[in-house]
Enzyme design. Structure first.
Site, short mmCIF file in Angstrom:
data_model
loop_
_atom_site.label_atom_id
_atom_site.label_comp_id
_atom_site.label_asym_id
_atom_site.label_seq_id
_atom_site.Cartn_x
_atom_site.Cartn_y
_atom_site.Cartn_z
N ARG A 1 38.93 31.86 62.87
CA ARG A 1 38.91 32.96 61.92
C ARG A 1 38.44 34.23 62.62
O ARG A 1 37.58 34.18 63.50
CB ARG A 1 37.92 32.58 60.81
CG ARG A 1 37.76 33.58 59.69
CD ARG A 1 38.91 33.54 58.76
NE ARG A 1 38.62 34.20 57.50
CZ ARG A 1 39.58 34.64 56.68
NH1 ARG A 1 40.86 34.48 56.99
NH2 ARG A 1 39.27 35.20 55.54
N THR B 1 50.64 35.09 54.98
CA THR B 1 49.96 34.10 55.80
C THR B 1 51.04 33.09 56.09
O THR B 1 52.09 33.11 55.46
CB THR B 1 48.81 33.48 54.97
OG1 THR B 1 47.84 34.48 54.75
CG2 THR B 1 48.14 32.29 55.63
N THR C 1 46.88 33.71 59.73
CA THR C 1 47.11 34.87 58.87
C THR C 1 46.77 36.21 59.52
O THR C 1 45.94 36.27 60.42
CB THR C 1 46.24 34.74 57.58
OG1 THR C 1 46.58 35.78 56.67
CG2 THR C 1 44.76 34.81 57.88
N ASN D 1 46.28 38.38 56.99
CA ASN D 1 45.86 38.72 55.62
C ASN D 1 47.04 39.33 54.87
O ASN D 1 47.87 38.62 54.34
CB ASN D 1 44.62 39.62 55.59
CG ASN D 1 44.01 39.65 54.20
OD1 ASN D 1 44.21 38.71 53.44
ND2 ASN D 1 43.32 40.71 53.86
N SER E 1 37.56 32.73 53.43
CA SER E 1 39.01 32.50 53.35
C SER E 1 39.34 31.51 52.24
O SER E 1 38.47 30.78 51.77
CB SER E 1 39.49 31.94 54.70
OG SER E 1 40.83 31.54 54.62
N GLY F 1 49.30 32.31 50.49
CA GLY F 1 49.22 32.70 49.09
C GLY F 1 47.86 33.17 48.62
O GLY F 1 47.60 33.21 47.42
N GLY F 2 46.96 33.51 49.56
CA GLY F 2 45.64 33.99 49.13
C GLY F 2 44.98 32.92 48.27
O GLY F 2 45.01 31.73 48.60
O1 DON Z 1 42.13 33.87 54.46
C1 DON Z 1 42.57 34.09 53.34
O2 DON Z 1 42.29 33.44 52.36
C2 DON Z 1 43.55 35.21 53.16
N1 DON Z 1 43.40 36.18 54.20
C3 DON Z 1 44.92 34.61 53.14
C4 DON Z 1 45.97 35.61 52.81
C5 DON Z 1 47.22 35.00 52.31
O3 DON Z 1 47.35 33.81 52.20
C6 DON Z 1 48.27 35.92 51.91
N2 DON Z 1 49.48 35.19 51.67
N3 DON Z 1 50.34 35.28 50.95
#
Ligand code: DON
Length: 576
Positions: free
Chosen positions: A100, A386, A404, A406, A457, A478-479
């Site tokens: 990370r 990501t 990712t 981000n 994260s 997908g955050g």
């Molecule tokens: O680490 C995380 O949770 C975020 N930076 C991930 C971002 C993400 O998955 C965006 N995707 N669609």
């Protein structure tokens, strides 16, 4: 070009061959006897499969595909970002690498606030100041050095070739490059948008600066953190107003952490520990759900959606309060994934009605009660990009890796002369307590910005075992929705008896405590079901679709590798 013709022909033949293997892709898993790679891009999957054919193992394949994604999927594949790699060796050993990104030493809690204490719009998302110290190169190189069988140069060769010789852009790739914010940065506009003369589908996209950077890394991986490459990177960032110094790069360390483990209806689930909230929130959700007979209720029935959503709500409530970088604040992982704690949470779930998020109260649970009073939860934004890849090799080693920048294209900054994009991972910190981040997530002061700290994260690379044997390899972008996507796929297979492709395809739904809404994909839910949910007190929000689950199942009877790429995107599972 002619020099590369035989390689090109060979590649073409391989592609046609693998196309035969994957003819049923979309509705059914791709079958292969020995090995499988699933990624968002065919060329990255092909790279991973070729690497294993050449004698590499799952780690070689994951690293080769990871570097290839940095070339063919610049929206999320990266050198300038970070991620997590979960490895299960065929002998049962499990390793988890945390690469990370970290806040630079000069970062401070209020760095994205104005004089009045208000959040400066986009300051933690766009431009040089949003960039955290990248970990991907260190992570990929370390994984390869520790567990790979091939030389780094061999593993990186396909990525170098793809960058140097170029590749034909697919429709989705070409259109993604039209991102408006990329145009704000001259080098990004030049490389990805040809200064406004946008790339079209089918055009060959070459990245000579990136090829050169990859060659330099292959030659001397240390260069990125300690050598000339580090000096060029730090100088470019500082010139752009960012905070990262050569010391920040020199001090960057990959951390091996203990993966979180739990069980779900007798299956073993292994996933990401803090600084990801993914594994803990996944296990907490599954623990709560274990008390219900979801199979009897049926996939995507109003009742099974209700119970699942209430479990998500509670797991995200705890995420907001307790999760952060464990090197800075202890995270009560064991307590949060305790089945007794889940049983207490279950008592608070009404069998038919939604619990309003603002009325949610954590049940008494001694080990957490002492901590809880000291930490006020804060809010988390939407969007972003990501990428996840899954690999199983002929020996049965498995890798789940999520990486990712981000946001899509991260901070949108391309390092002049070096050809790669930089992350905006600083936005995963709590920029201001109580204010939502990119994913609309509320987080606690425990996740406040501090020098050298890793932002929280949601990435959830996961491996599921059945009777101690490899069964599923999973993950998605997908955050915040990563957690619910992975949970829904595991439930799809275990509770609803779906095959891995059906489980990936099944319509997704998501709840994250705040905002208090139930998000559903637009396609696939019965119009009879939605009013039942509204009547149960849910505010429904239907949106297009999200995530990109790239998963593999191992058939317990035959050992066949079953690849499931996500039809929502143009990924591909390729095996042999
Ligand atoms: O680490 C995380 O949770 C975020 N930076 C991930 C971002 C993400 O998955 C965006 N995707 N669609």
């Amino acid at each position: 070009m002619l020099k590369h013709l035989p390689t090109f022909r060979f590649l073409l033949a391989l592609m046609l061959f693998s196309a035969c293997l994957s003819s049923a892709e979309g509705m059914r898993p791709v079958h292969a006897r020995r090995a499988m790679v699933a990624t968002v891009h065919e060329l990255a999957s092909q790279t991973g499969a070729d690497t294993m054919r050449a004698g590499g193992n799952a780690v070689d394949a994951a690293v080769a595909a990871g570097f290839a994604l940095a070339v063919v999927h610049p929206a999320a594949g990266n050198l300038g970002g970070g991620g997590f790699l979960l490895l299960r060796l065929a002998n049962g050993e499990v390793h988890f690498l945390d690469f990370r990104e970290k806040a630079p030493a000069k970062a401070s809690a209020g760095m994205y606030l104005d004089a009045k204490g208000n959040v400066i719009p986009q300051a933690s998302q766009i431009g040089y100041r949003a960039v955290a110290v990248p970990g991907s190169v260190a992570g990929l190189v370390e994984a390869q050095r520790r567990w790979g069988k091939l030389a780094l140069k061999q593993v990186m060769e396909p990525a170098i070739r793809l960058a140097r010789d170029g590749f034909a852009l697919r429709y989705t790739d070409a259109h993604a490059l039209r991102d408006e914010l990329l145009a704000q940065f001259a080098e990004s506009k030049r490389i990805f948008q040809r200064n406004g003369n946008y790339y079209e589908q089918g055009e060959i996209f070459r990245q000579p600066e990136l090829a050169r950077t990859l060659e330099r890394i292959a030659q001397d991986p240390d260069d990125f953190y300690h050598g000339a490459l580090a000096r060029e990177l730090a100088a470019a960032i500082q010139q752009g107003g960012g905070l990262i110094s050569t010391d920040d790069l020199a001090n960057y360390k990959v951390v091996e952490r203990r993966a979180v483990r739990g069980t779900y209806r007798g299956y073993q689930v292994i996933s990401a520990p803090p600084p990801s909230s993914g594994g803990v929130a996944l296990l907490e959700t599954l623990n709560i759900l274990e008390g219900y007979d979801l199979h009897a209720l049926g996939s995507r029935s109003a009742k099974s959606i209700h119970l699942t959503v209430e479990s998500f709500r509670r797991a995200f409530f705890d995420r907001a309060e307790f999760m952060s970088d464990p090197d800075f604040t202890p995270v009560p992982v064991a307590q949060l994934i305790d089945k007794q704690f889940a049983a207490r949470w279950r008592e608070s779930i009404d069998p038919v009605r939604a619990t309003p998020s603002d009325s949610l109260k954590r049940p008494k649970f001694e080990a957490l009660d002492q901590l809880a009073s000291t930490r006020a939860p804060m809010a988390v934004r939407e969007g972003g990009n990501t990428t996840h890849l899954s690999v199983v090799d002929p020996q049965g080693n498995a890798v789940a890796m999520t990486t990712t920048l981000n946001d899509s294209f991260g901070s949108r900054v391309t390092v002049p002369g070096l050809g790669f994009l930089l992350n905006d991972e600083m936005d995963d910190f709590t920029v201001k307590p109580g204010v939502a981040n990119l994913y609309g997530l509320i987080q606690s002061a425990a996740n406040a910005i501090a020098p050298n700290k890793r932002p929280l994260s949601s990435m959830t690379p996961a491996i599921v075992l059945k009777d101690e044997r490899l069964f599923l390899v999973l993950g998605s972008p997908g955050g915040a929705t990563i957690i619910s996507t992975v949970a829904n796929i595991i439930m799809g297979v275990i509770d609803f008896g779906l095959d891995i492709q059906q489980a990936v395809n099944a319509p997704r739904f998501h709840q994250q405590w705040v905002p208090d809404e139930l998000r559903l994909e637009k396609f696939g839910f019965s119009p009879d079901t939605l009013p039942l949910l509204s009547n149960g007190g849910y505010e429904l929000k239907q949106t297009g679709y999200w995530g990109d689950a790239e998963c593999i199942a191992v058939d317990p009877r035959t050992g066949d590798r079953l690849g499931a790429s996500d039809g929502r995107n143009s990924g591909r599972a390729i095996g042999f």
